[in-house]
Design an enzyme around this catalytic site. Sequence first.
Site, PDB file in Angstrom:
ATOM      1  N   GLU A  52       0.496  -1.533  -0.010  1.00 26.57           N
ATOM      2  CA  GLU A  52      -0.260   0.166   0.047  1.00 26.57           C
ATOM      3  C   GLU A  52       0.645   1.331  -0.108  1.00 26.57           C
ATOM      4  OE1 GLU A  52      -3.057   0.584  -0.786  1.00 26.57           O
ATOM      5  OE2 GLU A  52      -3.008  -1.873  -0.934  1.00 26.57           O
ATOM      6  N   ARG A  84      20.696   9.978 -19.650  1.00 28.12           N
ATOM      7  CA  ARG A  84      20.880  10.242 -21.274  1.00 28.12           C
ATOM      8  C   ARG A  84      20.467  11.851 -21.154  1.00 28.12           C
ATOM      9  NH1 ARG A  84      16.609  11.181 -23.892  1.00 28.12           N
ATOM     10  NH2 ARG A  84      17.622  10.624 -26.255  1.00 28.12           N
ATOM     11  N   ASP A 134      14.900  16.578 -28.174  1.00 32.66           N
ATOM     12  CA  ASP A 134      14.233  15.966 -28.083  1.00 32.66           C
ATOM     13  C   ASP A 134      12.303  16.962 -27.518  1.00 32.66           C
ATOM     14  OD1 ASP A 134      15.227  12.932 -28.793  1.00 32.66           O
ATOM     15  OD2 ASP A 134      16.096  13.271 -26.667  1.00 32.66           O
TER      16      ASP A 134
HETATM   17  N1  SAM Z   1      -1.573   2.952  -2.423  1.00 33.47           N
HETATM   18  C1  SAM Z   1      -0.703   3.729  -2.750  1.00 33.47           C
HETATM   19  C2  SAM Z   1      -1.507   4.844  -3.588  1.00 33.47           C
HETATM   20  O1  SAM Z   1      -3.003   4.971  -3.809  1.00 33.47           O
HETATM   21  O2  SAM Z   1      -1.828   5.994  -3.363  1.00 33.47           O
HETATM   22  C3  SAM Z   1      -0.516   3.175  -4.108  1.00 33.47           C
HETATM   23  C4  SAM Z   1       0.374   2.062  -4.152  1.00 33.47           C
HETATM   24  S1  SAM Z   1       1.623   1.311  -5.158  1.00 33.47           S
HETATM   25  C5  SAM Z   1       0.106  -0.350  -5.066  1.00 33.47           C
HETATM   26  C6  SAM Z   1       2.820   0.771  -4.223  1.00 33.47           C
HETATM   27  C7  SAM Z   1       3.805   1.572  -4.697  1.00 33.47           C
HETATM   28  O3  SAM Z   1       4.471   1.544  -6.498  1.00 33.47           O
HETATM   29  C8  SAM Z   1       4.751   3.043  -4.146  1.00 33.47           C
HETATM   30  O4  SAM Z   1       4.889   2.804  -3.189  1.00 33.47           O
HETATM   31  C9  SAM Z   1       5.502   3.794  -4.755  1.00 33.47           C
HETATM   32  O5  SAM Z   1       6.601   3.351  -4.667  1.00 33.47           O
HETATM   33  C10 SAM Z   1       5.257   2.883  -6.758  1.00 33.47           C
HETATM   34  N2  SAM Z   1       4.106   3.229  -7.037  1.00 33.47           N
HETATM   35  C11 SAM Z   1       2.639   2.700  -7.947  1.00 33.47           C
HETATM   36  N3  SAM Z   1       2.990   3.954  -8.700  1.00 33.47           N
HETATM   37  C12 SAM Z   1       3.314   4.540  -9.211  1.00 33.47           C
HETATM   38  C13 SAM Z   1       3.384   5.677 -10.150  1.00 33.47           C
HETATM   39  N4  SAM Z   1       3.210   6.296 -11.005  1.00 33.47           N
HETATM   40  N5  SAM Z   1       4.415   6.740 -10.063  1.00 33.47           N
HETATM   41  C14 SAM Z   1       5.658   6.504  -9.322  1.00 33.47           C
HETATM   42  N6  SAM Z   1       5.683   5.169  -7.724  1.00 33.47           N
HETATM   43  C15 SAM Z   1       4.896   4.241  -8.209  1.00 33.47           C
END
Ligand code: SAM
Length: 262
Positions: free
Chosen positions: A115, A153, A168
């Site tokens: 989570e 990059r 780019d």
């Molecule tokens: N419960 C969180 C929420 O709803 O904001 C989402 C947790 S996600 C299942 C698990 C991890 O994936 C996060 O702690 C983050 O590090 C990463 N993560 C998931 N989606 C991401 C995104 N769009 N950008 C950056 N990190 C992401």
Amino acid sequence: MRIDVFTLFPEVFEPYLNLSILARARERGLLDVHLYNIRDWTTDKHRTVDDEPYGGGGGMVMKPEPIFAAVEDVLGRPPRAPVILMTPQGRPFTQEVAWQLSRLPRIALIAGRYEGLDERVREHLVTDELSIGDYVLTGGELPALVVIDAVTRLLPGVLGDPDAPLKDSFSQGLLEHPHYTRPAVFRGWSVPEVLRSGDHARIARWRREQSLRRTWERRPDLLARAPLTPEDRAYLATLGWRERSKPASSASDAEAPESSTN
Ligand code: SAM
């Protein structure tokens, strides 16, 4: 540039980091990536990194102790470099942010799982939070790789053509023009005549107009902040673009095109 990555799955990173441009950047000492498994900083015999959320509701939350211990062990207390949490709740990761990060000598990235992390990590350890888009992935490993790739990059000496990143999409505020290569005719589809003309001034003008047209058709919001010449404005006007009198800081001062056909 040195990048320290804190994750529960360091093995995800090596295959991608060992390919192509990133591999060469590492070999040449331009990029120095250190991967740390947060689990190595647990102290119990089960090497526990997560626990149930206070208040209930299901799912698991990453415990703060091993994350603080890992980051402070590697970066000191307080950390000697920006500590960036990958999270869908962070500020959007854009090419502009990639440029900013590429000028730093060192950053640390934390990849979450489950989570997410105990909120105290965000409040007392993390100095920045980045999201790679409005969707939720299972973990922060791919987002961290996205940041590493986009930043690397831009590092001086990484790409053969030092001007390539400046051409780019997004670097000049616009989407880039289309590209073609041999054969000149493929399945009856020809490369635009101008690109084979050898007339560099015409080619440059065509590319600029294609870039403006694409941006107008696909991302009109970008035009609000793009540095445009009077010629650019005149060309865009022929496509139906009208500048709005909103302040420059507004999200968009352009109206969307009526159709997305090219
Ligand atoms: N419960 C969180 C929420 O709803 O904001 C989402 C947790 S996600 C299942 C698990 C991890 O994936 C996060 O702690 C983050 O590090 C990463 N993560 C998931 N989606 C991401 C995104 N769009 N950008 C950056 N990190 C992401």
